[in-house]
Enzyme design. Structure first.
Site, PDB file in Angstrom:
ATOM      1  N   LYS A 150     -51.173  48.452  97.535  1.00  0.00           N
ATOM      2  CA  LYS A 150     -51.603  47.798  96.378  1.00  0.00           C
ATOM      3  C   LYS A 150     -52.160  46.490  96.247  1.00  0.00           C
ATOM      4  CE  LYS A 150     -47.457  50.340  94.275  1.00  0.00           C
ATOM      5  NZ  LYS A 150     -45.788  50.537  93.755  1.00  0.00           N
ATOM      6  N   GLU A 200     -43.247  59.978  91.231  1.00  0.00           N
ATOM      7  CA  GLU A 200     -41.919  59.658  92.739  1.00  0.00           C
ATOM      8  C   GLU A 200     -40.924  58.705  91.552  1.00  0.00           C
ATOM      9  OE1 GLU A 200     -43.227  58.652  95.808  1.00  0.00           O
ATOM     10  OE2 GLU A 200     -44.487  59.509  95.679  1.00  0.00           O
ATOM     11  N   ARG A 245     -35.473  51.297  95.815  1.00  0.00           N
ATOM     12  CA  ARG A 245     -35.037  50.367  96.408  1.00  0.00           C
ATOM     13  C   ARG A 245     -35.814  48.852  95.002  1.00  0.00           C
ATOM     14  NH1 ARG A 245     -40.035  51.862  97.676  1.00  0.00           N
ATOM     15  NH2 ARG A 245     -41.909  50.925  97.323  1.00  0.00           N
ATOM     16  N   GLY A 261     -46.537  57.477  99.114  1.00  0.00           N
ATOM     17  CA  GLY A 261     -47.410  56.591  99.556  1.00  0.00           C
ATOM     18  C   GLY A 261     -48.305  57.555 100.625  1.00  0.00           C
TER      19      GLY A 261
HETATM   20  C1  MV4 Z   1     -51.433  62.422  92.282  1.00  0.00           C
HETATM   21  C2  MV4 Z   1     -52.888  62.008  92.754  1.00  0.00           C
HETATM   22  C3  MV4 Z   1     -53.403  63.017  91.382  1.00  0.00           C
HETATM   23  N1  MV4 Z   1     -52.751  64.122  90.937  1.00  0.00           N
HETATM   24  N2  MV4 Z   1     -51.059  63.596  92.054  1.00  0.00           N
HETATM   25  C4  MV4 Z   1     -50.914  59.044  95.760  1.00  0.00           C
HETATM   26  C5  MV4 Z   1     -49.424  58.973  96.536  1.00  0.00           C
HETATM   27  C6  MV4 Z   1     -47.927  59.585  96.115  1.00  0.00           C
HETATM   28  N3  MV4 Z   1     -47.611  58.934  95.619  1.00  0.00           N
HETATM   29  C7  MV4 Z   1     -49.256  60.470  94.934  1.00  0.00           C
HETATM   30  N4  MV4 Z   1     -50.699  60.145  95.027  1.00  0.00           N
HETATM   31  C8  MV4 Z   1     -51.510  60.867  93.905  1.00  0.00           C
HETATM   32  N5  MV4 Z   1     -50.810  62.078  93.334  1.00  0.00           N
HETATM   33  C9  MV4 Z   1     -51.468  64.456  91.363  1.00  0.00           C
HETATM   34  N6  MV4 Z   1     -51.179  65.673  90.460  1.00  0.00           N
HETATM   35  C10 MV4 Z   1     -53.612  60.766  92.710  1.00  0.00           C
HETATM   36  C11 MV4 Z   1     -52.986  60.338  94.235  1.00  0.00           C
HETATM   37  C12 MV4 Z   1     -53.104  59.228  93.946  1.00  0.00           C
HETATM   38  C13 MV4 Z   1     -52.893  57.791  93.862  1.00  0.00           C
HETATM   39  C14 MV4 Z   1     -51.307  57.657  92.557  1.00  0.00           C
HETATM   40  C15 MV4 Z   1     -51.629  56.304  92.548  1.00  0.00           C
HETATM   41  C16 MV4 Z   1     -51.932  54.993  93.020  1.00  0.00           C
HETATM   42  C17 MV4 Z   1     -52.904  55.166  93.638  1.00  0.00           C
HETATM   43  C18 MV4 Z   1     -53.781  57.026  94.286  1.00  0.00           C
HETATM   44  C19 MV4 Z   1     -54.503  56.906  95.160  1.00  0.00           C
HETATM   45  C20 MV4 Z   1     -54.534  58.502  95.274  1.00  0.00           C
HETATM   46  C21 MV4 Z   1     -54.533  59.375  94.770  1.00  0.00           C
END
Ligand code: MV4
Length: 448
Positions: free
Chosen positions: A237, A288, A292, A164
């Protein structure tokens, strides 16, 4: 089958669980904090037990109080909902120790997926695509810089205990490395009491697409297609839809197969969600796994015609899943209506609801715990309702959502409705042209 389920949650998800229990002939026990005494989950359940004062840590997160409530009411299972204790391995273990079935996976599976490095290693072994990056924990700043040079900037460092967005930093050049490293470490330590960090190549402008998984106690796993959750603000979200407008049948099949592989590799039991980042070339990477039921589960219910709570409860009761197909039919969209002021940086807006009329009509579903006269307490998350629409096509679903948003009347608190109205009019959103960065430069306040 269970005789009595205690619902260790509040709000709309507590109602959602109670509804399915009633339809299955299962008795229900609500638990509530003193702030939720007048809530509908308390009124709709067969029994209700007060578990403490308003603060979550003293009530909905207080394991001994919840176990005691289950013991005195003779509940044989606990449904944790989402948030609160839903992904707390210690709670799952405590339930098992008390011969109460935790409706969800085992403590071991929760732990494995809760630690992001362990989860990632497990996926690499299973042959699920992951984002290139460090093998396990980063040992030092020097090692981090070294690896970043190899991978190439931009990179992202993440907390192994995270999720998150907490303890996560994007680094664009070596000059900024030390600063981001220090602040990520500090944030991880403060948030999770675990300052372990790992590194990945930063994927620019990705989509967040997640696959709904169902696994039974006999090693069978099936998927129920995907949800596109790219419309987020600060990792919250706001809109979810199924299917994703970004992927075709071929990618859908590959995503589904990868999600099944992921779940099978840990003998996954229960409902789960495998989250993927999908880049502009439609390459997807495991991000991830959530162990749940999720807030956005209704869009999957609408396109697959399955009651996901019923599936979840049946699996927990050791019923095998059937080989039925779950291909999505039609299109579903969900808008989260939060008590937040979108004109004021989405600041929480708790208070008394004076007037309420929820959207109705063909293809419209509203999942909510609120009613006229209800006071939204300031202690918990600000979601008031979910409007879910279902129509044959995405265009029709958007039109239906627009008329549903127009029908929703609420006064007394500010809500995210004006934001959703503007979003539904946006050319790029309507064209399915958006990534997780969409809201960063979405100028929605100019609404007419
Ligand atoms: C990332 C990414 C870009 N590249 N990992 C956001 C929360 C966490 N679950 C992981 N996230 C991200 N990981 C890599 N290698 C971009 C995000 C990210 C994001 C991911 C899903 C939905 C919204 C987001 C908003 C900002 C960054």
């Amino acid at each position: 089958m269970f005789k009595k389920i205690l619902i260790a949650n509040r709000g709309e998800i507590a109602l959602r669980v109670i509804r399915t229990c009633k339809e299955m002939g299962i008795q229900t026990v609500a638990v509530y904090s003193t702030a939720d005494k007048e809530s509908l989950h308390v009124r709709f359940a067969d029994e209700a037990v007060c578990i403490g004062p308003p603060a979550s840590r003293d009530s909905y997160l207080k394991i001994p109080n919840i176990i005691a409530a289950a013991e005195i009411t003779n509940a044989d299972a606990i449904h944790p909902g989402y948030g609160f204790l839903s992904e707390n391995a210690d709670f799952a273990e405590t339930c098992a120790d008390h011969d109460i079935k935790f409706i969800g996976p085992t403590a071991e599976m929760i732990r494995k997926m809760g630690d992001k490095i362990t989860a990632k290693k497990t996926m690499i072994e299973a042959g699920v695509p992951v984002i290139p990056g460090s093998e396990g924990l980063l040992e030092s700043v020097e090692q981090g810089k070294e690896l970043a040079k190899e991978i190439g900037y931009p990179v992202i460092i993440k907390a192994t205990a995270g999720g998150g967005g907490k303890g996560m930093r994007i680094i664009w050049s070596e000059r900024d490395f030390q600063e981001h490293w220090d602040s990520a470490r500090q944030e991880a330590k403060a948030s999770f009491a675990n300052d372990g960090l790992y590194m990945e190549k930063f994927i620019e402008e990705p989509r967040h697409i997640e696959v709904q998984i169902v696994g039974d106690q006999y090693g069978q796993v099936t998927h129920m297609s995907e949800r596109d959750c790219s419309i987020q603000r600060r990792h919250q979200k706001l809109v979810e839809e199924a299917p994703s407008p970004f992927i075709d049948e071929k990618v859908r099949k590959k995503l589904g197969d990868a999600a099944i592989k992921a779940a099978k590799s840990i003998n996954y039991e229960g409902l789960g969600t495998v989250e993927f980042l999908v880049d502009k070339y439609k390459q997807f990477y495991f991000m991830e796994m959530n162990t749940r039921i999720q807030v956005e589960h209704p869009v999957t219910e609408e396109v697959t015609n399955f009651d996901l709570l019923k599936e979840q409860i049946k699996i927990a009761a050791a019923v095998p899943i059937t080989g039925k197909k779950h291909l999505p039919v039609g299109h579903a969209i969900e808008c989260r209506i939060n008590a937040e002021d979108p004109y004021n940086d989405f600041r929480p807006s708790p208070g008394k609801i004076l007037e309420l009329h929820t959207s109705k009509g063909y293809g419209v579903r509203v999942d909510t715990h609120i009613f006229a006269g209800y006071t939204v307490p300031p202690y918990y998350d600000s979601m008031l309702a979910k409007i879910i629409v279902k129509a044959p096509t995405r265009d029709e679903a958007i039109a239906k959502m627009q008329r549903a948003l127009d029908e929703f009347i609420i006064s007394g608190v500010k809500t995210t409705i004006p934001f959703h109205k503007k979003l539904m009019q946006d050319e790029d959103f309507r064209a399915g042209n958006f990534t997780t960065g969409f809201l960063e430069d979405f100028d929605w306040k100019e609404m007419t």
